[in-house]
Design a protein around this motif. Sequence first.
Motif, PDB file in Angstrom:
ATOM      1  N   ASP A   1       0.930  -1.313  -0.106  1.00 49.62           N
ATOM      2  CA  ASP A   1       0.026   0.014   0.003  1.00 49.62           C
ATOM      3  C   ASP A   1       0.867   1.244  -0.048  1.00 49.62           C
ATOM      4  O   ASP A   1       0.206   2.242   0.161  1.00 49.62           O
ATOM      5  CB  ASP A   1      -1.127   0.151   1.280  1.00 49.62           C
ATOM      6  N   GLY A   2       2.225   1.268  -0.245  1.00 51.57           N
ATOM      7  CA  GLY A   2       3.001   2.319  -0.122  1.00 51.57           C
ATOM      8  C   GLY A   2       3.905   2.108   1.438  1.00 51.57           C
ATOM      9  O   GLY A   2       3.197   1.728   2.309  1.00 51.57           O
ATOM     10  N   ILE A   3       5.059   2.570   1.236  1.00 49.36           N
ATOM     11  CA  ILE A   3       5.971   2.560   2.253  1.00 49.36           C
ATOM     12  C   ILE A   3       5.458   3.161   3.557  1.00 49.36           C
ATOM     13  O   ILE A   3       5.378   2.749   4.822  1.00 49.36           O
ATOM     14  CB  ILE A   3       7.406   2.863   2.054  1.00 49.36           C
ATOM     15  N   ALA A   4       4.505   4.522   3.302  1.00 48.33           N
ATOM     16  CA  ALA A   4       4.307   5.265   4.378  1.00 48.33           C
ATOM     17  C   ALA A   4       3.279   4.568   5.123  1.00 48.33           C
ATOM     18  O   ALA A   4       3.190   4.189   6.543  1.00 48.33           O
ATOM     19  CB  ALA A   4       3.818   6.578   3.888  1.00 48.33           C
ATOM     20  N   GLY A   5       2.221   3.709   4.687  1.00 46.28           N
ATOM     21  CA  GLY A   5       1.154   3.218   5.097  1.00 46.28           C
ATOM     22  C   GLY A   5       1.685   1.722   5.589  1.00 46.28           C
ATOM     23  O   GLY A   5       1.285   1.516   6.871  1.00 46.28           O
ATOM     24  N   ASP A   6       2.514   1.109   5.004  1.00 48.60           N
ATOM     25  CA  ASP A   6       2.798  -0.268   5.644  1.00 48.60           C
ATOM     26  C   ASP A   6       4.123  -0.174   6.793  1.00 48.60           C
ATOM     27  O   ASP A   6       3.840  -0.808   7.612  1.00 48.60           O
ATOM     28  CB  ASP A   6       3.777  -0.989   4.523  1.00 48.60           C
ATOM     29  N   LEU A   7       4.817   1.008   6.689  1.00 43.62           N
ATOM     30  CA  LEU A   7       5.657   1.171   7.923  1.00 43.62           C
ATOM     31  C   LEU A   7       4.623   1.676   9.281  1.00 43.62           C
ATOM     32  O   LEU A   7       4.991   1.356  10.200  1.00 43.62           O
ATOM     33  CB  LEU A   7       6.607   2.337   7.655  1.00 43.62           C
ATOM     34  N   ALA A   8       3.621   2.216   8.884  1.00 43.97           N
ATOM     35  CA  ALA A   8       2.695   2.650   9.939  1.00 43.97           C
ATOM     36  C   ALA A   8       2.127   1.499  10.531  1.00 43.97           C
ATOM     37  O   ALA A   8       1.670   1.326  11.692  1.00 43.97           O
ATOM     38  CB  ALA A   8       1.530   3.460   9.210  1.00 43.97           C
TER      39      ALA A   8
END
Lengths: 336, 336
Positions: A227-234
């Motif tokens: 889902d994109g690094i921002a969302g997955d890191l979240a």
Amino acid sequence: VKNQTLKDLGEAAIIRLIEKKAPLSSRGHVKKGIGDDAAVLEPGRDSVQLVTIDTLIEGIHFTARTLSPEALGWKALVVNMSDIAAMGGSPRTAFLSLGMTPDTEVIFISSFMAGFNAAAQKADIALAGGDIVATLASKIVTVTLLGECPAEQVIYRSGARPGHDVWITGFLGNAAAGLFLLLSEDAPDPSAYESLVLAHQKPMPRHEVGQALGRNRFAKAMIDVSDGIAGDLAHICRESGTGAVIQVASLPLSAELRKLAAEVNKDPLDWALHGGEDYELLFTASPADEQQILSLTASVLGIPAVKVGRIIDGQGIWLETEQGKKAITSGGYTHF
Amino acid sequence: VKNQTLKDLGEAAIIRLIEKKAPLSSRGHVKKGIGDDAAVLEPGRDSVQLVTIDTLIEGIHFTARTLSPEALGWKALVVNMSDIAAMGGSPRTAFLSLGMTPDTEVIFISSFMAGFNAAAQKADIALAGGDIVATLASKIVTVTLLGECPAEQVIYRSGARPGHDVWITGFLGNAAAGLFLLLSEDAPDPSAYESLVLAHQKPMPRHEVGQALGRNRFAKAMIDVSDGIAGDLAHICRESGTGAVIQVASLPLSAELRKLAAEVNKDPLDWALHGGEDYELLFTASPADEQQILSLTASVLGIPAVKVGRIIDGQGIWLETEQGKKAITSGGYTHF
């Protein structure tokens, strides 16, 4: 027969066609595959079992324009291989549920199975069952993938700790840029950006590096970037009770991505942070393991994984640039 | 909130809602359920694993008119429990893939999960994962169900031998007649035939009798009746290299089925032979075990299983009446 459709062929013959083209595994763990009420599998004796399921729907996840039948078959399996890889596991056995309109050509199924097989052979995965149903309009592909892993090597999302480095196994944003090329009316000719289109259509399965990171206990938390690094890191931070900082200058952006972004006047960071479908592995690790991670990932992937940030106390995902730090909202792809 | 839709709620909250309502298992075999890249399961140590997957699509398998949200949740799991039962296995762990239009009301999901839960609790099944995606039009429900069975107790379709009796665990044709009542414009009021409508909407899982027949080695071949007894018996015969005779006078037709057939001037045999969706178990057994099968099934089901025919040398499914024997074509439901 040219242009023969599924309706012409009939259900029993469609199933025989799929069975004939179904990948087998050299492991011999499938005691009974397609052709009974349920598949019968011999479970790994010293492993836990991993299970994931993912659905791709025409008009939502793909169209005839964005994915060829072969690419759809490949991708339907690889997105699930990616989930097993993100646990540190080894993919073993796939189940395929197909929803197809009766006017679908038989060649579509053969081509789909060729792509599915090609992905299966990357990891010696058997197709052991499934079902096929008629749909009114859209094609639907659901894959359930079973895998295995020694219990002590499973890598959860919850293992991140303040001080860990954050790593990524490959380029970010390429798949989203490739989709933009395929869909946008005023995008440049996709053939000039083959690597971006391929990133969308034929993501590479990362099971080998995922397993290696688990076996060596380097990855403490891991997720695949869908889902994109921002969302997955979240997701990792939420499960681990931490925050994280992404160092913008460290993000691996390909030359083609930067070139396309410049040509169409877009920010390549948007694709990298929020684009999704890269199917690279995002993991956290102790700084003490940095050199070993670089050499391990270089030997498995051909190029080393890239350190893109760190886990911190607190909450939220922060973007660090020369100008300072700012919080980002996750903004990944959500379905509703 | 009244009339709140999935779009109002958002993907993360939908998943939390499902997680909150997901059935757990007292077995403790789910080490990690919903909330990571894949579920982590502890496999049974002396068992083989059974896996089945089934998809229900709105407009094909159900409509808002034929199944309430609760009934859909129940049935989506039970059709899979039926496949595990037909192998002699014990269902353990379910995975749920939902495709829903964004305007679906949240109450639909809650009601669906209530039905799903009720079925899960019949056999202590855990829901350990899945995915949810937006669709353009139809609702789609795919369930993957994992089960277990001691290796030597698995019952395949291929075990029928000439001389075996053919048995069925309950009424045939009721579900098809129920569907007729729900769909046909000139059918009588469904409320006068509640048992038929219930047979379509809320088939009973037969895992207990399936397991008992496997444990005691009475069933030599087994299948669940999903496409009509004629077609499903043909599957057993094809896999076993035999033929079979069905004694028409022995077929268990309910009083309601006969009454409805008379009222609407139809042949109840058509529903019984070709109707499908009964989800009873069809099995073959040695005549020497007849008395034990009668008492075992009576004790598990409340009423004994019914002997409806025998396995013969040769090919084909034959219908035996007072007038003699005639071959029948399978004619079960096919999708294409």
